[in-house]
Design an enzyme around this catalytic site. Sequence first.
Site, PDB file in Angstrom:
ATOM      1  N   HIS B  12       0.623  -1.218  -0.245  1.00  0.00           N
ATOM      2  CA  HIS B  12      -0.070  -0.137   0.078  1.00  0.00           C
ATOM      3  C   HIS B  12       0.902   1.213   0.006  1.00  0.00           C
ATOM      4  O   HIS B  12       0.446   2.460   0.309  1.00  0.00           O
ATOM      5  CB  HIS B  12      -0.858   0.006   1.127  1.00  0.00           C
ATOM      6  CG  HIS B  12      -0.295   0.093   2.444  1.00  0.00           C
ATOM      7  ND1 HIS B  12      -0.806  -0.515   3.563  1.00  0.00           N
ATOM      8  CD2 HIS B  12       0.992   0.512   3.052  1.00  0.00           C
ATOM      9  CE1 HIS B  12       0.074  -0.397   4.694  1.00  0.00           C
ATOM     10  NE2 HIS B  12       1.156   0.173   4.212  1.00  0.00           N
ATOM     11  N   HIS B  59      -1.317   5.116   9.642  1.00  0.00           N
ATOM     12  CA  HIS B  59       0.079   5.695   9.543  1.00  0.00           C
ATOM     13  C   HIS B  59       0.255   7.272  10.098  1.00  0.00           C
ATOM     14  O   HIS B  59       0.988   8.161   9.749  1.00  0.00           O
ATOM     15  CB  HIS B  59       0.976   5.634   8.060  1.00  0.00           C
ATOM     16  CG  HIS B  59       1.011   4.484   7.504  1.00  0.00           C
ATOM     17  ND1 HIS B  59      -0.065   3.528   7.028  1.00  0.00           N
ATOM     18  CD2 HIS B  59       2.007   3.787   7.338  1.00  0.00           C
ATOM     19  CE1 HIS B  59       0.407   2.434   6.571  1.00  0.00           C
ATOM     20  NE2 HIS B  59       1.629   2.651   6.506  1.00  0.00           N
ATOM     21  N   HIS B 193      10.062  -4.290   4.448  1.00  0.00           N
ATOM     22  CA  HIS B 193      10.917  -3.030   4.258  1.00  0.00           C
ATOM     23  C   HIS B 193      10.960  -2.503   5.390  1.00  0.00           C
ATOM     24  O   HIS B 193      10.566  -2.841   6.567  1.00  0.00           O
ATOM     25  CB  HIS B 193       9.873  -2.087   3.410  1.00  0.00           C
ATOM     26  CG  HIS B 193       8.441  -1.733   4.038  1.00  0.00           C
ATOM     27  ND1 HIS B 193       7.546  -2.790   4.044  1.00  0.00           N
ATOM     28  CD2 HIS B 193       8.009  -0.546   3.960  1.00  0.00           C
ATOM     29  CE1 HIS B 193       6.457  -1.998   4.598  1.00  0.00           C
ATOM     30  NE2 HIS B 193       6.680  -0.763   4.775  1.00  0.00           N
ATOM     31  N   GLU B 240       4.043  -5.294   8.559  1.00  0.00           N
ATOM     32  CA  GLU B 240       2.357  -5.172   8.147  1.00  0.00           C
ATOM     33  C   GLU B 240       1.997  -6.496   7.661  1.00  0.00           C
ATOM     34  O   GLU B 240       0.830  -6.736   7.323  1.00  0.00           O
ATOM     35  CB  GLU B 240       2.666  -4.077   7.079  1.00  0.00           C
ATOM     36  CG  GLU B 240       2.596  -2.598   7.477  1.00  0.00           C
ATOM     37  CD  GLU B 240       2.992  -1.631   6.433  1.00  0.00           C
ATOM     38  OE1 GLU B 240       3.207  -0.498   6.744  1.00  0.00           O
ATOM     39  OE2 GLU B 240       3.459  -2.026   5.392  1.00  0.00           O
TER      40      GLU B 240
END
Lengths: 120, 280
Positions: B12, B59, B193, B240
Amino acid sequence: MFVSQHTQDNHEIPGTTIFDGEMAMRGYQLNKMCYSFNEAENRDAFLADEDAYCERFGLDEEQRDAIRNRNVLSLIKAGGNVYYLAKFAGIFGLNVQDIGAQQTGMTVDEFKTKLESAGD
Amino acid sequence: MATILGGICTSHIPAIGAAIARGAQDDDYWKPFFDGYPPARDWLRSVQPDIAVVIYNDHGLNFFLDAIPTFAIGAAHQYHNADEGWGLPTLDPYPGDPAFSWHIINSVVEDEFDVTMCQEMRVDHAFTVPLSLMWPDRSEMHIKTIPIEINTVQHPLPSPKRCYAFGQAIGRALAAYPKDLKVVLLATGGLSHQLDGKRAGFINKEFDLRCMTEIVDSPEALAALSTHELVELAGTQGVELMMWLTMRGALGSQVRQVHSHYHIPVSNTAAGLLLLENAA
């Protein structure tokens, strides 16, 4: 010590800060300021007078220095959380490759090459 | 009764939204990523879902550190997108289905998952980007949405095992809804990541490919990882994967893989796409 011991083996991961309760307390004001940058008028207010804006949010000296120097590793050490710091970096048009390069001491091109080579 | 058609896991990254906003899908950098999506759109067109349950992580748009819920469920008539600090164009609101949301909330709390209930919830790129990837033309998007948000900002995070079990509770809730609706789940985020620290730029292709394989038929093995192990293997933001595990928990024990796509890198991230159909 604010955080109780875990039963699991949470050994240190090199180059990685876990944003736990202790860090969250350390960086609360800094992160609160960065959270405010969701709104364009706050970004403008920061740019108009950085020191006054930092003062308003009660940042300490270490945090203010790190903000002044745009230094991401120092911001993390001072309790900054990368989700909120990304909003600060965005004010200067810096994306996650730019801040990745800064944190790893690479040029942006070198950092992008490193990312691409992860697919080999 | 409601039917769970299947689920789609997708990265995303905000840069995807920026690329869509400037029409860069066919640029050399972006084409190999966007080329992975037409099969997922074709599947959605063929199964015609009524509802998308979107499992994502905020976020720092809706939630700040003053109060971070571990699990939050939206129960609004609509969900607004807003500026996350980068001045990207704000997308039109997404319609909700509050009656269905309250059914899920009631059901999972009865199942001992004590969620935060949100009658207002601003949705960030982790919610909007996957929907833009699935329905590039909003005039063709005729679904209602239910956002389910999981904390990845502030440790301690819910464990992968807890997320998987939460997903199972969501699955039971969806299947018990008395209206005849077709539901698709979207899990957003990942794969490996890390944005912060000297380890920024960490990507672990081997682990990602393991995730994309194991999540299909042996998700319990991934759910057995600790949060700390997940940070080490997938990076600080690679956690995530919890969204993917939650979605997998909500699907049945038997699923069929319809499509998968993996591409390195998009921005700082290894991008993964996986479409699983529930085997009835």
